[in-house]
Scaffold this motif. Structure first.
Motif, PDB file in Angstrom:
ATOM      1  N   VAL A  65      42.419  52.302  39.930  1.00 37.89           N
ATOM      2  CA  VAL A  65      40.985  52.410  39.686  1.00 37.89           C
ATOM      3  C   VAL A  65      40.326  51.375  40.711  1.00 37.89           C
ATOM      4  O   VAL A  65      39.473  51.833  41.559  1.00 37.89           O
ATOM      5  CB  VAL A  65      40.359  52.390  38.376  1.00 37.89           C
ATOM      6  N   ILE A  66      40.722  50.255  40.730  1.00 35.13           N
ATOM      7  CA  ILE A  66      40.459  49.130  41.432  1.00 35.13           C
ATOM      8  C   ILE A  66      40.422  49.401  42.845  1.00 35.13           C
ATOM      9  O   ILE A  66      39.582  49.307  43.617  1.00 35.13           O
ATOM     10  CB  ILE A  66      41.007  47.725  41.189  1.00 35.13           C
TER      11      ILE A  66
ATOM     12  N   LEU B  39      37.130  41.915  39.493  1.00 31.05           N
ATOM     13  CA  LEU B  39      37.623  40.935  38.256  1.00 31.05           C
ATOM     14  C   LEU B  39      37.728  41.678  36.975  1.00 31.05           C
ATOM     15  O   LEU B  39      38.599  41.319  35.915  1.00 31.05           O
ATOM     16  CB  LEU B  39      36.344  39.900  38.216  1.00 31.05           C
ATOM     17  N   GLY B  40      36.695  42.472  36.780  1.00 27.64           N
ATOM     18  CA  GLY B  40      36.836  43.415  35.745  1.00 27.64           C
ATOM     19  C   GLY B  40      38.115  44.159  35.307  1.00 27.64           C
ATOM     20  O   GLY B  40      38.507  44.245  34.124  1.00 27.64           O
ATOM     21  N   GLY B  41      38.660  44.587  36.457  1.00 28.74           N
ATOM     22  CA  GLY B  41      39.791  45.253  36.406  1.00 28.74           C
ATOM     23  C   GLY B  41      41.079  44.549  35.886  1.00 28.74           C
ATOM     24  O   GLY B  41      41.788  44.727  35.112  1.00 28.74           O
ATOM     25  N   LEU B  42      41.088  43.288  36.528  1.00 24.27           N
ATOM     26  CA  LEU B  42      41.918  42.097  36.069  1.00 24.27           C
ATOM     27  C   LEU B  42      41.934  41.757  34.699  1.00 24.27           C
ATOM     28  O   LEU B  42      43.029  41.339  33.967  1.00 24.27           O
ATOM     29  CB  LEU B  42      41.655  40.919  37.000  1.00 24.27           C
TER      30      LEU B  42
ATOM     31  N   PRO C 252      49.669  42.118  41.235  1.00 29.36           N
ATOM     32  CA  PRO C 252      48.913  43.099  41.906  1.00 29.36           C
ATOM     33  C   PRO C 252      47.635  43.007  41.893  1.00 29.36           C
ATOM     34  O   PRO C 252      46.416  43.296  42.819  1.00 29.36           O
ATOM     35  CB  PRO C 252      49.590  44.390  41.444  1.00 29.36           C
ATOM     36  N   SER C 253      47.028  42.844  40.403  1.00 26.29           N
ATOM     37  CA  SER C 253      45.643  42.849  40.179  1.00 26.29           C
ATOM     38  C   SER C 253      44.852  41.794  40.707  1.00 26.29           C
ATOM     39  O   SER C 253      43.623  41.734  41.219  1.00 26.29           O
ATOM     40  CB  SER C 253      45.555  42.691  38.362  1.00 26.29           C
ATOM     41  N   VAL C 254      45.586  40.461  40.872  1.00 24.85           N
ATOM     42  CA  VAL C 254      44.891  39.352  41.680  1.00 24.85           C
ATOM     43  C   VAL C 254      44.859  39.626  43.039  1.00 24.85           C
ATOM     44  O   VAL C 254      44.005  39.326  43.758  1.00 24.85           O
ATOM     45  CB  VAL C 254      45.995  38.332  41.253  1.00 24.85           C
ATOM     46  N   LEU C 255      46.194  40.180  43.729  1.00 24.04           N
ATOM     47  CA  LEU C 255      46.092  40.810  45.118  1.00 24.04           C
ATOM     48  C   LEU C 255      44.646  41.698  45.416  1.00 24.04           C
ATOM     49  O   LEU C 255      44.114  41.370  46.284  1.00 24.04           O
ATOM     50  CB  LEU C 255      47.117  41.497  45.686  1.00 24.04           C
ATOM     51  N   LEU C 256      44.483  42.548  44.709  1.00 23.55           N
ATOM     52  CA  LEU C 256      43.244  43.497  44.806  1.00 23.55           C
ATOM     53  C   LEU C 256      42.064  42.743  44.355  1.00 23.55           C
ATOM     54  O   LEU C 256      40.986  43.120  45.130  1.00 23.55           O
ATOM     55  CB  LEU C 256      43.553  44.371  43.817  1.00 23.55           C
ATOM     56  N   LEU C 257      42.014  41.680  43.668  1.00 21.04           N
ATOM     57  CA  LEU C 257      40.594  40.787  43.762  1.00 21.04           C
ATOM     58  C   LEU C 257      40.381  40.314  44.695  1.00 21.04           C
ATOM     59  O   LEU C 257      39.259  40.132  45.485  1.00 21.04           O
ATOM     60  CB  LEU C 257      41.154  39.705  42.582  1.00 21.04           C
ATOM     61  N   LEU C 258      41.472  39.482  45.512  1.00 21.72           N
ATOM     62  CA  LEU C 258      41.364  39.059  46.790  1.00 21.72           C
ATOM     63  C   LEU C 258      40.987  39.968  47.882  1.00 21.72           C
ATOM     64  O   LEU C 258      40.150  39.316  48.785  1.00 21.72           O
ATOM     65  CB  LEU C 258      42.716  37.915  46.905  1.00 21.72           C
ATOM     66  N   ALA C 259      41.388  41.100  48.014  1.00 17.05           N
ATOM     67  CA  ALA C 259      41.216  41.978  48.843  1.00 17.05           C
ATOM     68  C   ALA C 259      40.016  42.876  48.834  1.00 17.05           C
ATOM     69  O   ALA C 259      39.536  43.339  49.724  1.00 17.05           O
ATOM     70  CB  ALA C 259      42.260  42.863  49.214  1.00 17.05           C
ATOM     71  N   SER C 260      39.329  42.920  47.407  1.00 17.78           N
ATOM     72  CA  SER C 260      38.205  43.812  47.235  1.00 17.78           C
ATOM     73  C   SER C 260      36.972  43.239  47.990  1.00 17.78           C
ATOM     74  O   SER C 260      36.631  42.209  48.018  1.00 17.78           O
ATOM     75  CB  SER C 260      38.038  43.982  45.573  1.00 17.78           C
ATOM     76  N   SER C 261      36.010  44.300  48.273  1.00 20.37           N
ATOM     77  CA  SER C 261      34.806  44.057  48.823  1.00 20.37           C
ATOM     78  C   SER C 261      33.934  43.939  47.406  1.00 20.37           C
ATOM     79  O   SER C 261      32.623  43.584  47.935  1.00 20.37           O
ATOM     80  CB  SER C 261      34.348  45.106  49.775  1.00 20.37           C
ATOM     81  N   ARG C 262      34.394  44.384  46.312  1.00 17.29           N
ATOM     82  CA  ARG C 262      33.531  44.398  45.154  1.00 17.29           C
ATOM     83  C   ARG C 262      34.116  43.567  44.224  1.00 17.29           C
ATOM     84  O   ARG C 262      34.943  44.079  43.062  1.00 17.29           O
ATOM     85  CB  ARG C 262      33.451  45.920  44.646  1.00 17.29           C
TER      86      ARG C 262
END
Length: 282
Positions: free
Chosen positions: A272-273, A238-241, A223-233
């Motif tokens: 939070v991410i 990446l810090g969350g991952l 999930p953290s990786v998916l959010l990294l790919l989808a995030s506009s920030r």
């Protein structure tokens, strides 16, 4: 204050009932769900009733889990299970489970029909796991809708009930199944005694504990990786991952309730991410 003879047993039973409801998992899931709902719909019944309805639903899941699994827990000598130790009766826990289920459906229906339907499917999938699939290789599969629909539950509080983004749904499902695997690992010895042969137990028996830990690591971090790919920030994500990685490692190695706490920690980081990292629920 001096406790009377009746008060002390009542407090013991109340504590036993709370512990039989899996309070750590229940509180964590409900809090994260409430955070998603508040971010999606900051006004109205959504943030007010979404978390309490999920809390009641998850309590019904926890209580039905312990009540249905009481014979296995007693056979395995589980001293952390109140029914198995005789601190509370299975009948009392079943009554609490059905009462919580009715409360959950009533509160979700007060939000809206769509919300009630989604919550009914989530809770129904969990009850199916407890009553039918817990000791089978399909136990992990039923948890996909049990957790994957949580973003849909939060989104159902919005006007028009829009569908959640694919990465929110996939992330919730992956984290939920990963959390299940993580909490199974410390109980493998007891599961062998009672003949529990779920997906995690089968993987461990066939390929070893290292393979099972690898599965947990991949599922919990996905999930953290998916959010990294989808995030506009992306730098924030990446810090969350980076923060999620040590927690995921702890989830693969911890004992007792530590893996559960670690997975909830990853869920909090992901939330939070999601809220700050430019991701979207719908």
């Amino acid at each position: 204050m001096v406790q009377t003879g009746r008060t002390a047993p009542a407090l013991i039973r109340a504590r036993a009932l709370i512990m039989a409801g899996h309070p750590i998992a229940v509180t964590g899931i409900s809090a994260l769900t409430g955070a998603l709902a508040a971010q999606a719909a900051p006004h109205g019944f959504g943030p007010v009733l979404t978390a309490p309805a999920m809390l009641a639903g998850q309590l019904s899941v926890g209580w039905s889990n312990d009540a249905s699994g009481a014979p296995r827990d007693a056979a395995a000598g589980r001293t952390d299970k109140p029914i198995a130790t005789g601190a509370i009766s299975a009948r009392a826990v079943w009554i609490a489970a059905f009462a919580a289920l009715l409360a959950a459906l009533a509160m979700s229906l007060a939000i809206g029909v769509a919300t009630a339907i989604v919550l009914a499917v989530i809770v129904g999938a969990n009850w199916t796991y407890n009553l039918v699939l817990k000791s089978t290789p399909a136990d992990g599969l039923i948890l996909v809708p049990a957790f994957g629909l949580i973003p849909a539950y939060a989104a159902s509080t919005l006007p028009g009930h829009p569908a959640p983004t694919w990465y929110a749904t996939a992330g919730a499902a992956l984290l939920g199944v990963g959390g299940h695997f993580a909490t199974v690992l410390p109980d493998l010895t007891a599961d062998r005694v009672t003949g529990v042969k779920g997906m995690a137990q089968q993987i461990t028996a066939r390929w070893g504990i290292t393979a099972a830990r690898g599965v947990v690591l991949v599922l919990v971090l996905s999930p953290s990786v998916l959010l990294l790919l989808a995030s506009s920030r992306p730098w924030f994500a990446l810090g969350g991952l980076a923060a999620a990685i040590p927690l995921a490692v702890i989830a693969t190695r911890g004992r007792g309730k530590v893996p559960l706490w670690a997975v909830i920690g990853v869920g909090a980081v992901d939330t939070v991410i999601f809220a700050v990292g430019g991701c979207s629920l719908t």
